[in-house]
Design a protein around this motif. Structure first.
Motif, PDB file in Angstrom:
ATOM      1  N   ASN A  50      -2.734   3.420  -3.759  1.00 25.86           N
ATOM      2  CA  ASN A  50      -1.420   4.037  -3.983  1.00 25.86           C
ATOM      3  C   ASN A  50      -1.217   5.294  -3.147  1.00 25.86           C
ATOM      4  OD1 ASN A  50      -0.997   2.152  -5.963  1.00 25.86           O
ATOM      5  ND2 ASN A  50      -1.665   3.475  -7.619  1.00 25.86           N
ATOM      6  N   MET A  90      20.482  -4.127 -18.045  1.00 24.71           N
ATOM      7  CA  MET A  90      19.800  -3.980 -16.764  1.00 24.71           C
ATOM      8  C   MET A  90      20.701  -3.281 -15.750  1.00 24.71           C
ATOM      9  SD  MET A  90      16.690  -5.188 -16.605  1.00 24.71           S
ATOM     10  CE  MET A  90      16.273  -5.931 -15.036  1.00 24.71           C
ATOM     11  N   PHE A  91      21.979  -3.691 -15.748  1.00 26.22           N
ATOM     12  CA  PHE A  91      22.914  -3.125 -14.791  1.00 26.22           C
ATOM     13  C   PHE A  91      23.116  -1.637 -15.070  1.00 26.22           C
ATOM     14  CE2 PHE A  91      25.804  -3.197 -11.479  1.00 26.22           C
ATOM     15  CZ  PHE A  91      26.958  -2.518 -11.836  1.00 26.22           C
ATOM     16  N   PRO A 100      23.073  -6.717  -7.628  1.00 22.17           N
ATOM     17  CA  PRO A 100      22.932  -5.356  -8.177  1.00 22.17           C
ATOM     18  C   PRO A 100      21.520  -4.797  -8.070  1.00 22.17           C
ATOM     19  CG  PRO A 100      23.703  -6.907  -9.868  1.00 22.17           C
ATOM     20  CD  PRO A 100      23.434  -7.688  -8.655  1.00 22.17           C
ATOM     21  N   PHE A 101      20.530  -5.650  -7.899  1.00 20.64           N
ATOM     22  CA  PHE A 101      19.158  -5.180  -7.912  1.00 20.64           C
ATOM     23  C   PHE A 101      18.572  -5.015  -6.514  1.00 20.64           C
ATOM     24  CE2 PHE A 101      19.854  -7.869 -11.682  1.00 20.64           C
ATOM     25  CZ  PHE A 101      19.883  -6.843 -12.618  1.00 20.64           C
ATOM     26  N   THR A 136      21.315  -8.592 -21.932  1.00 15.16           N
ATOM     27  CA  THR A 136      20.222  -8.140 -21.072  1.00 15.16           C
ATOM     28  C   THR A 136      20.775  -7.699 -19.729  1.00 15.16           C
ATOM     29  OG1 THR A 136      19.124 -10.020 -22.041  1.00 15.16           O
ATOM     30  CG2 THR A 136      17.870  -8.741 -20.435  1.00 15.16           C
ATOM     31  N   ARG A 137      21.681  -8.505 -19.234  1.00 12.06           N
ATOM     32  CA  ARG A 137      22.246  -8.217 -17.913  1.00 12.06           C
ATOM     33  C   ARG A 137      22.960  -6.862 -17.904  1.00 12.06           C
ATOM     34  NH1 ARG A 137      24.840 -13.497 -15.278  1.00 12.06           N
ATOM     35  NH2 ARG A 137      22.773 -14.186 -14.713  1.00 12.06           N
ATOM     36  N   PHE A 156      21.081   0.279 -16.509  1.00 14.91           N
ATOM     37  CA  PHE A 156      19.842   0.971 -16.155  1.00 14.91           C
ATOM     38  C   PHE A 156      19.803   1.230 -14.656  1.00 14.91           C
ATOM     39  CE2 PHE A 156      15.383   0.654 -14.766  1.00 14.91           C
ATOM     40  CZ  PHE A 156      14.902   1.787 -15.401  1.00 14.91           C
ATOM     41  N   SER A 157      20.184   0.191 -13.914  1.00 16.53           N
ATOM     42  CA  SER A 157      20.148   0.318 -12.462  1.00 16.53           C
ATOM     43  C   SER A 157      21.141   1.382 -11.983  1.00 16.53           C
ATOM     44  CB  SER A 157      20.428  -1.050 -11.835  1.00 16.53           C
ATOM     45  OG  SER A 157      21.420  -0.962 -10.877  1.00 16.53           O
ATOM     46  N   VAL A 207      21.713 -13.342 -22.965  1.00 11.65           N
ATOM     47  CA  VAL A 207      21.641 -13.211 -21.515  1.00 11.65           C
ATOM     48  C   VAL A 207      22.571 -12.098 -21.034  1.00 11.65           C
ATOM     49  CG1 VAL A 207      22.158 -14.361 -19.349  1.00 11.65           C
ATOM     50  CG2 VAL A 207      21.015 -15.613 -21.179  1.00 11.65           C
ATOM     51  N   HIS A 258      -7.771  -5.561  -4.319  1.00  7.35           N
ATOM     52  CA  HIS A 258      -6.701  -4.616  -4.598  1.00  7.35           C
ATOM     53  C   HIS A 258      -6.661  -4.235  -6.077  1.00  7.35           C
ATOM     54  CE1 HIS A 258      -2.645  -3.271  -2.898  1.00  7.35           C
ATOM     55  NE2 HIS A 258      -2.757  -2.707  -4.067  1.00  7.35           N
ATOM     56  N   PRO A 311      15.747 -15.834 -19.012  1.00  5.18           N
ATOM     57  CA  PRO A 311      16.952 -15.622 -18.211  1.00  5.18           C
ATOM     58  C   PRO A 311      16.657 -15.042 -16.830  1.00  5.18           C
ATOM     59  CG  PRO A 311      16.793 -14.005 -19.995  1.00  5.18           C
ATOM     60  CD  PRO A 311      15.728 -15.015 -20.233  1.00  5.18           C
ATOM     61  N   TYR A 312      15.714 -14.121 -16.728  1.00  2.00           N
ATOM     62  CA  TYR A 312      15.437 -13.505 -15.429  1.00  2.00           C
ATOM     63  C   TYR A 312      14.147 -13.987 -14.838  1.00  2.00           C
ATOM     64  CZ  TYR A 312      19.404 -10.667 -16.033  1.00  2.00           C
ATOM     65  OH  TYR A 312      20.687 -10.280 -16.169  1.00  2.00           O
ATOM     66  N   ARG A 344      16.966  -1.492  -4.849  1.00  2.00           N
ATOM     67  CA  ARG A 344      15.676  -0.900  -5.184  1.00  2.00           C
ATOM     68  C   ARG A 344      14.592  -1.957  -5.313  1.00  2.00           C
ATOM     69  NH1 ARG A 344      15.026  -0.919 -10.787  1.00  2.00           N
ATOM     70  NH2 ARG A 344      16.770  -1.917 -11.830  1.00  2.00           N
ATOM     71  N   CYS A 389      20.390   4.894 -10.056  1.00  2.00           N
ATOM     72  CA  CYS A 389      21.057   5.298  -8.810  1.00  2.00           C
ATOM     73  C   CYS A 389      21.613   6.711  -8.951  1.00  2.00           C
ATOM     74  CB  CYS A 389      22.202   4.354  -8.472  1.00  2.00           C
ATOM     75  SG  CYS A 389      21.634   2.711  -8.055  1.00  2.00           S
ATOM     76  N   GLU A 429       0.853  -1.179   0.000  1.00  2.00           N
ATOM     77  CA  GLU A 429       0.000   0.000   0.000  1.00  2.00           C
ATOM     78  C   GLU A 429       0.888   1.227   0.000  1.00  2.00           C
ATOM     79  OE1 GLU A 429      -3.116  -0.080   3.086  1.00  2.00           O
ATOM     80  OE2 GLU A 429      -2.929   2.091   3.028  1.00  2.00           O
ATOM     81  N   GLY A 430       0.652   2.111  -0.936  1.00  2.00           N
ATOM     82  CA  GLY A 430       1.403   3.373  -0.987  1.00  2.00           C
ATOM     83  C   GLY A 430       2.904   3.163  -0.906  1.00  2.00           C
ATOM     84  N   GLY A 431       3.419   2.131  -1.579  1.00  2.00           N
ATOM     85  CA  GLY A 431       4.855   1.905  -1.601  1.00  2.00           C
ATOM     86  C   GLY A 431       5.387   1.129  -0.413  1.00  2.00           C
TER      87      GLY A 431
END
Lengths: 548, 204
Positions: free
Chosen positions: B167, B10-11, A101-102, B6-7, B13-14, B3, A499, A216-217, A105, B18, A77-79
């Motif tokens: 939201n 993505m990196f 790396p992810f 994409t990586r 982009f990340s 692969v 929701h 892949p992801y 965030r 930042c 809710e709201g982040g």
């Protein structure tokens, strides 16, 4: 699968444990459930604590269920992301879900060892997780005794602990209700939409499974949780009062995960009760007599004749109290019109108006003579004609009634459909229509998405409202099943519909559809419409839509 | 090969995100100091002017209320936006109002509290009355609902509208006696922090 097998084993061990021990465990679980859902401690007192350092909270404000929801699978809710607290989530080691790396965030939460009784107590009291990390300050720091923590532990272990009935390794079983007493053509139209959706969904499933293996992801985020849909059509016989037993028998033969859409004449109460008893989500049935008691498991599109009756009573409020008004309700005994008349009586019980009932007998539509006699004998009162479209055939006759012309003739969109708008003759200017749908000139726009969807599938639109409601129900159910991923929980499915509805682009024929946690009625507003003074056949709203 | 591509993307982009966020931090509104010392702050503060829309709303006690006279005048007031079926954010905002109003009431402060529903279709006067009771609201705290169009105007005016009500953001608005501007707190300040914000706004 290993996890499931282990859980199965655990259940087995629990099952063969000594009776007395079993009772003690059951007591713990039920005490834990009370604490989780209502915030009531074993002492009978409300739990207290602090959130964000020094904000004192008590049970009715923030019990566990408030944020973590009945399913225990959490919410956002709201982040703010509220993590799951089911047994599987808590009592296992957790790896960090995201690659390095992810992480910063990501919405996912960090790794930590499995919770034990003592670390659960620390989390609840001190806000420190089993890995020694501080929990979000939003999570209250509760004042809880050891036995309360134990009870909560026992309850959380049971939350979403096994696949619910109606889901197996390859299929999700769903059912819809196609009662024999519904209009046959409407019933078939509804089924056509549902079956086409299920066929599409199953054709897609093959690709979904493929992607989850090859992508892949994809793998990192999604589990191989896809199941084919098996849509069962439950054809109920006889009047709605006999449905409960039939539903129980059908469910015993083939348990289903949820009921989607559905159509039938009569009170929806038996289906509602069945869903409450078996804890089966009932998503958006097509009924003019829903049950508005906000039970957890049934969600309705609109309030049907009950909501309409209330809107009419509100609309007439001033007239009913200021003048010695006479209101005549015309309906057929045993029909939805009678249910509406009863609801109106209740909604107008505080008024000083005289409210009379005239029951239509015989199978023919009331004749021109019937209406004229009614108008002349009762004088210029307010006529509420709670009848089906066919029964309105001669309503417009009675030209030259003069002073006997009724001051208002109110019709129901739910009961009379398009017939409510087709009354001709001098009476027409007296007609008002109560409607839960979008304004007439905007309805077609609402159907565009459905029309686009049916075209390539070769489906005719014969009953736009029925088909639009069926499409909405099955689309939302479909999206909910997909969003559940591996978390097959009936409660979670309902939470996702609650929701997700506000984000649905398609809203069938309703002006606005919104739900929130534990809200059970999606379309809340009602219009009173009158013939447009400018256009020959247009209708305009008397007031802005009234709220729930 | 795909692969890897994409990586890398993505990196990159990340990384870009930042950097962008990092640079934004310099122009973002002043981040309030928190009591935690060194911890991530729980809220941000801005001072903003709002034009209170001229709408009639319904209070939880059934009275009709002009929003301008309720929160647009000279009187000191705190405002938040909630809905009664909200499960995570609103209970905390409401618990905060309950405690802040209790503490200020004890000191004899005449500030008023207003919670405006952002789910007016569901939040009828009856629902708000029930909610007020559940949250332990005192005399100085009113809950308002109204026509959805009017509520929309209010949300727009205070820059709180975020489409889907799920939201919505945790916001607390404070206006001291005679002030032109509102202190807008976004996030979850503690009770002490809200009181400190109110105190410093009074003294400025």
């Amino acid at each position: 699968m290993v996890v499931l097998a282990l859980l199965g084993l655990q259940t087995l061990i629990l099952a063969v444990a000594a009776g007395a021990e079993g009772d003690a465990q059951a007591d713990k679980v039920s005490a834990g459930q009370r604490l989780y859902r209502e915030g009531i401690l074993s002492s009978g007192e409300a739990v207290t604590g602090f959130t964000h350092g020094d904000i004192p909270i008590f049970a009715s404000q923030l019990a566990c269920e408030s944020c973590h929801r009945r399913s225990g699978l959490g919410s956002s809710e709201g982040g703010k992301v509220v993590p799951p607290v089911t047994g599987q989530a808590l009592f296992q080691d957790r790896e960090h879900e995201q690659q390095a790396p992810f992480r910063s965030r990501s919405m996912s939460v960090g790794g930590r060892p499995a919770y034990e009784l003592s670390s659960l107590a620390d989390a609840l009291r001190l806000g420190v997780d089993s890995g020694g990390n501080e929990l979000d300050p939003l999570m209250p720091r509760y004042d809880m005794s050891d036995s309360d923590v134990e009870a909560l532990y026992a309850y959380l272990e049971t939350l979403a602990s096994e696949l619910p009935a109606g889901v197996d390794d390859s299929k999700v079983h769903l059912a819809t209700i196609a009662a024999k007493n519904a209009d046959e053509s409407e019933r078939e139209s509804m089924l056509e939409i549902l079956k086409a959706f299920a066929a599409d969904k199953n054709a897609d499933t093959r690709n979904e499974s493929g992607r989850s293996v090859r992508g892949p992801y994809f793998r990192a985020y999604m589990d191989v949780s896809y199941r084919k849909w098996d849509l069962h059509v439950w054809e109920l016989e006889g009047p709605s009062e006999t449905w409960f037993e039939q539903l129980e028998a059908l469910y015993e033969e083939q348990p289903v995960f949820a009921l989607v859409s559905g159509i039938g004449e009569g009170s929806w109460r038996p289906v509602h009760d069945f869903c409450a008893v078996q804890e089966v989500p009932c998503i958006f049935p097509i009924t003019d007599r829903p049950v508005l008691d906000e039970d957890f498991y049934s969600i309705y599109l609109s309030g049907g004749v009950y909501r309409e009756a209330k809107a009419v009573a509100e609309h007439l409020n001033d007239k009913l109290s200021e003048e010695p008004a006479l209101v005549i309700q015309v309906y057929r005994a045993g029909s939805a019109g009678e249910a509406m008349a009863e609801a109106f009586l209740k909604a107008a019980e505080d008024s000083s108006a005289t409210i009379e009932a005239v029951r239509v007998a015989g199978s023919d539509p009331p004749s021109a003579n019937f209406w004229e006699t009614l108008y002349r004998e009762r004088g210029p009162g307010i006529v509420l004609a709670w009848l089906g479209s066919d029964d309105l055939e001669n309503l417009g006759s009675g030209a030259g009634l003069g002073p006997a012309t009724p001051s208002l003739v109110i019709l129901s969109d739910t009961l009379s459909g398009d017939g409510a708008y087709s009354v001709t003759g001098p009476i027409r200017q007296q007609v008002r229509v109560v409607s839960l749908l979008e304004l007439p000139e905007r309805r077609e726009r609402g159907l565009l998405r459905l029309r686009t969807w049916v075209k390539p599938r070769g489906i005719e639109i014969n009953h736009p409202r029925v088909q639009a409601d069926a499409f909405l129900a099955v689309t939302l159910a479909g999206s909910a099943v997909k969003h559940m991923r591996r978390n097959f929980s009936r409660e979670y499915m309902i939470e996702i519909v609650e929701h997700g509805l506000d984000n649905s682009v398609f809203r069938s024929v309703y002006p606005q559809l919104t739900l929130g946690p534990n809200q059970r009625l999606a379309s809340k507003s009602a219009y009173i419409l009158r013939p447009s003074p400018d256009a020959e056949d247009g209708w305009v709203a008397v007031d802005a839509a009234s709220s729930y | 090969m795909i692969v890897l591509d994409t990586r890398t993307v993505m990196f990159a982009f990340s990384l870009a995100t930042c950097l962008l966020l990092g640079s934004l931090a310099h122009i973002a509104p002043a981040v309030a100091e928190t009591s935690g010392g060194g911890k991530e702050p729980n809220y941000t503060r801005e001072t903003v002017s709002y034009r209170v829309p001229d709408v009639e709303l319904i209070a939880h006690d059934g009275n009709s209320v002009s929003l301008v006279s309720a929160i647009g005048g000279e009187k000191p007031v705190m405002v938040n936006f909630v809905f009664t079926s909200c499960t995570t954010i609103c209970p905390v905002l409401s618990a905060s109002f309950a405690e802040v109003s209790r503490r200020l009431g004890e000191k004899g402060d005449s500030i008023e509290f207003v919670s405006i529903s952002i789910d007016p279709e569901y939040d009828t006067q009856e629902k708000l009355a029930e909610y007020a009771k559940r949250m332990g609201a005192g005399e100085s705290w009113r809950f308002l609902t109204g026509n959805p169009d009017d509520i929309f105007k209010v949300e727009k005016a205070f820059n709180t509208y975020r489409g889907n009500k799920m939201n919505h953001l945790p916001l607390t608005f404070i206006k001291v006696r005679g002030a032109e501007e509102w202190v807008r707190l976004e996030g979850f300040p503690s009770v002490d922090e809200v009181l400190a914000e109110y105190g410093s706004a009074k003294n400025s």
